[in-house]
Design a protein around this motif. Structure first.
Motif, PDB file in Angstrom:
ATOM      1  N   GLU A  82       0.871  -1.170   0.000  1.00 41.98           N
ATOM      2  CA  GLU A  82       0.000   0.000   0.000  1.00 41.98           C
ATOM      3  C   GLU A  82       0.910   1.222   0.000  1.00 41.98           C
ATOM      4  N   LEU A  83       0.608   2.183  -0.859  1.00 43.56           N
ATOM      5  CA  LEU A  83       1.445   3.377  -0.969  1.00 43.56           C
ATOM      6  C   LEU A  83       0.607   4.611  -0.667  1.00 43.56           C
ATOM      7  N   LEU A  84       1.161   5.502   0.155  1.00 40.45           N
ATOM      8  CA  LEU A  84       0.530   6.797   0.426  1.00 40.45           C
ATOM      9  C   LEU A  84       1.441   7.883  -0.109  1.00 40.45           C
ATOM     10  N   PHE A  93       8.908  11.731  -5.940  1.00 41.18           N
ATOM     11  CA  PHE A  93       7.830  11.886  -4.968  1.00 41.18           C
ATOM     12  C   PHE A  93       8.214  11.262  -3.629  1.00 41.18           C
ATOM     13  N   LEU A  94       7.813  11.939  -2.558  1.00 37.21           N
ATOM     14  CA  LEU A  94       8.006  11.418  -1.209  1.00 37.21           C
ATOM     15  C   LEU A  94       6.743  10.636  -0.835  1.00 37.21           C
ATOM     16  N   VAL A  95       6.923   9.379  -0.447  1.00 33.15           N
ATOM     17  CA  VAL A  95       5.774   8.506  -0.168  1.00 33.15           C
ATOM     18  C   VAL A  95       6.033   7.695   1.096  1.00 33.15           C
ATOM     19  N   TYR A  96       4.975   7.062   1.586  1.00 27.83           N
ATOM     20  CA  TYR A  96       5.092   6.040   2.630  1.00 27.83           C
ATOM     21  C   TYR A  96       4.584   4.741   2.041  1.00 27.83           C
ATOM     22  N   ILE A  97       5.280   3.660   2.307  1.00 26.89           N
ATOM     23  CA  ILE A  97       4.919   2.362   1.728  1.00 26.89           C
ATOM     24  C   ILE A  97       4.721   1.347   2.835  1.00 26.89           C
ATOM     25  N   SER A 125      10.073   7.174   5.411  1.00 30.55           N
ATOM     26  CA  SER A 125       9.517   7.596   4.119  1.00 30.55           C
ATOM     27  C   SER A 125      10.396   7.076   2.984  1.00 30.55           C
ATOM     28  N   ARG A 126       9.882   7.118   1.779  1.00 33.54           N
ATOM     29  CA  ARG A 126      10.601   6.633   0.600  1.00 33.54           C
ATOM     30  C   ARG A 126      10.504   7.670  -0.513  1.00 33.54           C
ATOM     31  N   ILE A 127      11.533   7.723  -1.345  1.00 30.58           N
ATOM     32  CA  ILE A 127      11.474   8.540  -2.562  1.00 30.58           C
ATOM     33  C   ILE A 127      11.266   7.579  -3.725  1.00 30.58           C
ATOM     34  N   VAL A 128      10.221   7.828  -4.517  1.00 29.67           N
ATOM     35  CA  VAL A 128       9.959   6.971  -5.674  1.00 29.67           C
ATOM     36  C   VAL A 128       9.750   7.834  -6.917  1.00 29.67           C
ATOM     37  N   SER A 129       9.957   7.212  -8.078  1.00 33.61           N
ATOM     38  CA  SER A 129       9.551   7.852  -9.333  1.00 33.61           C
ATOM     39  C   SER A 129       8.420   7.021  -9.922  1.00 33.61           C
ATOM     40  N   PHE A 130       7.457   7.697 -10.545  1.00 31.75           N
ATOM     41  CA  PHE A 130       6.297   7.027 -11.131  1.00 31.75           C
ATOM     42  C   PHE A 130       6.410   7.026 -12.658  1.00 31.75           C
TER      43      PHE A 130
END
Length: 335
Positions: A82-84, A93-97, A125-130
């Motif tokens: 689940e990603l927020l 993007f800064l997200v929580y997984i 937190s995590r940094i992801v690219s979409f």
């Protein structure tokens, strides 16, 4: 001996579970309103639709728009995640997984949306690219996809899955600029009709982040690392803030933005202001807000206006009078 106002434990109170609002009232302005007059030290119990009977001032609203920031997907291994989404970060993007990931993990979602984990931050937190069809996505492109596949990120204490009604109810009537993962909840009480009755209303934007729910995990509140959120203030609104006009800050997010501007005089940037009894407001005249969690930075903000003991006293009265608490709950006006 440490000042009680600085101890996080001093902001605790006991709330019966049944007073946590899990659904909004309808119509919006039928919520209860507790009015506290600081000059006379008096309380009036009223209804939100009567708010204009108690205050004559310019209203400052936060026009941020809540994202459908929760999405569900899986890893290449098939493991569910689940990603927020929290906020854009540089060109990622800064997200929580929720679910184990490492740098380079690929995540798959509906509508051909993919994410690649770029950085694991120490705070969880995590940094992801979409990506979609191998094209790296920018923020508004991602928002379009989230509107199709995402879920409204209801606060954890609401303790239910989001429903269709939340798409409208957990959004203000004037929400305009996408970027929040939590609603500016004091504004949820306004109907179109009530907004139409307010002669002097002005808007600013503060994108409420997941940090708004971050518990204070230190004993001394001065040691709390306050979260930072992007804000922007139009020049027309800044003129009001720079004047000596009386203003009502609608909600804690508007309050923090106004007070940050009063100190820094910057029209946009990152707001990390922490208001509490030893850092009082210098510009906001009246505060409209909901009832907040124990030991939260938000109850500390209310205490900055009226003192910790008075804040807790009003909360006890609200509990006795069966006010509904938190995001979908009732409101308090401090004049």
């Amino acid at each position: 001996m440490i000042d009680k106002d600085l101890l996080v434990e001093s902001y605790d109170y006991s709330l019966p579970k049944e007073l946590i609002a899990t659904y909004p009232v309808t119509p919006r302005d039928s919520a209860k309103l507790l009015v506290y007059d600081r000059k006379s030290d008096t309380i009036i119990h009223s209804t939100f639709k009567n708010i204009l009977n108690f205050v004559e001032a310019d209203f400052i609203f936060n026009d941020t728009k809540v994202l459908k920031a929760r999405i569900f997907g899986h890893k290449e291994s098939g493991g569910k995640i689940e990603l927020l989404l929290n906020r854009p970060f540089e060109d990622n993007f800064l997200v929580y997984i929720r679910g184990k990931v490492k740098k380079g993990t690929k995540l798959y979602f509906e509508d051909n949306l993919e994410a690649i984990v770029q950085i694991l931050n120490e705070d969880g937190s995590r940094i992801v690219s979409f990506y979609k069809n191998d094209k790296k996505l920018e923020f508004l492109e991602l928002v379009e996809i989230l509107n199709k596949i995402g879920h409204i990120p209801l606060p954890p204490y609401i303790n239910r899955e989001d429903e269709k009604l939340d798409e409208e109810e957990y959004q203000t009537k004037f929400a305009k600029n996408y970027g929040a993962v939590a609603a500016p909840t004091a504004s949820l009480h306004f109907t179109d009709e009530l907004l139409g009755q307010i002669k002097n209303k002005h808007f600013l934007t503060l994108h409420v982040g997941a940090g708004t729910f971050k518990p204070v995990e230190v004993d001394n509140i001065l040691e709390h690392p306050m979260h930072s959120e992007f804000y922007e203030i139009p020049k027309e609104t800044a003129k009001i803030l720079d004047s000596d006009k009386k203003i009502v800050a609608v909600g804690t997010t508007s309050t923090r933005t106004i007070e940050y501007y009063a100190r820094e005089k910057k029209l946009f940037g990152e707001c990390d202001l922490f208001l509490h009894p030893q850092n009082k407001p210098i510009r906001v005249n009246h505060l409209l807000t909901n009832f907040h969690l124990p030991k939260s930075t938000l109850i500390m903000l209310v205490s900055a206006f009226i003192g910790r003991e008075k804040a807790l006293e009003l909360y006890e009265i609200a509990i006795k009078e069966k006010y509904r608490f938190y995001s979908y709950g009732d409101a308090m006006l401090i004049i």
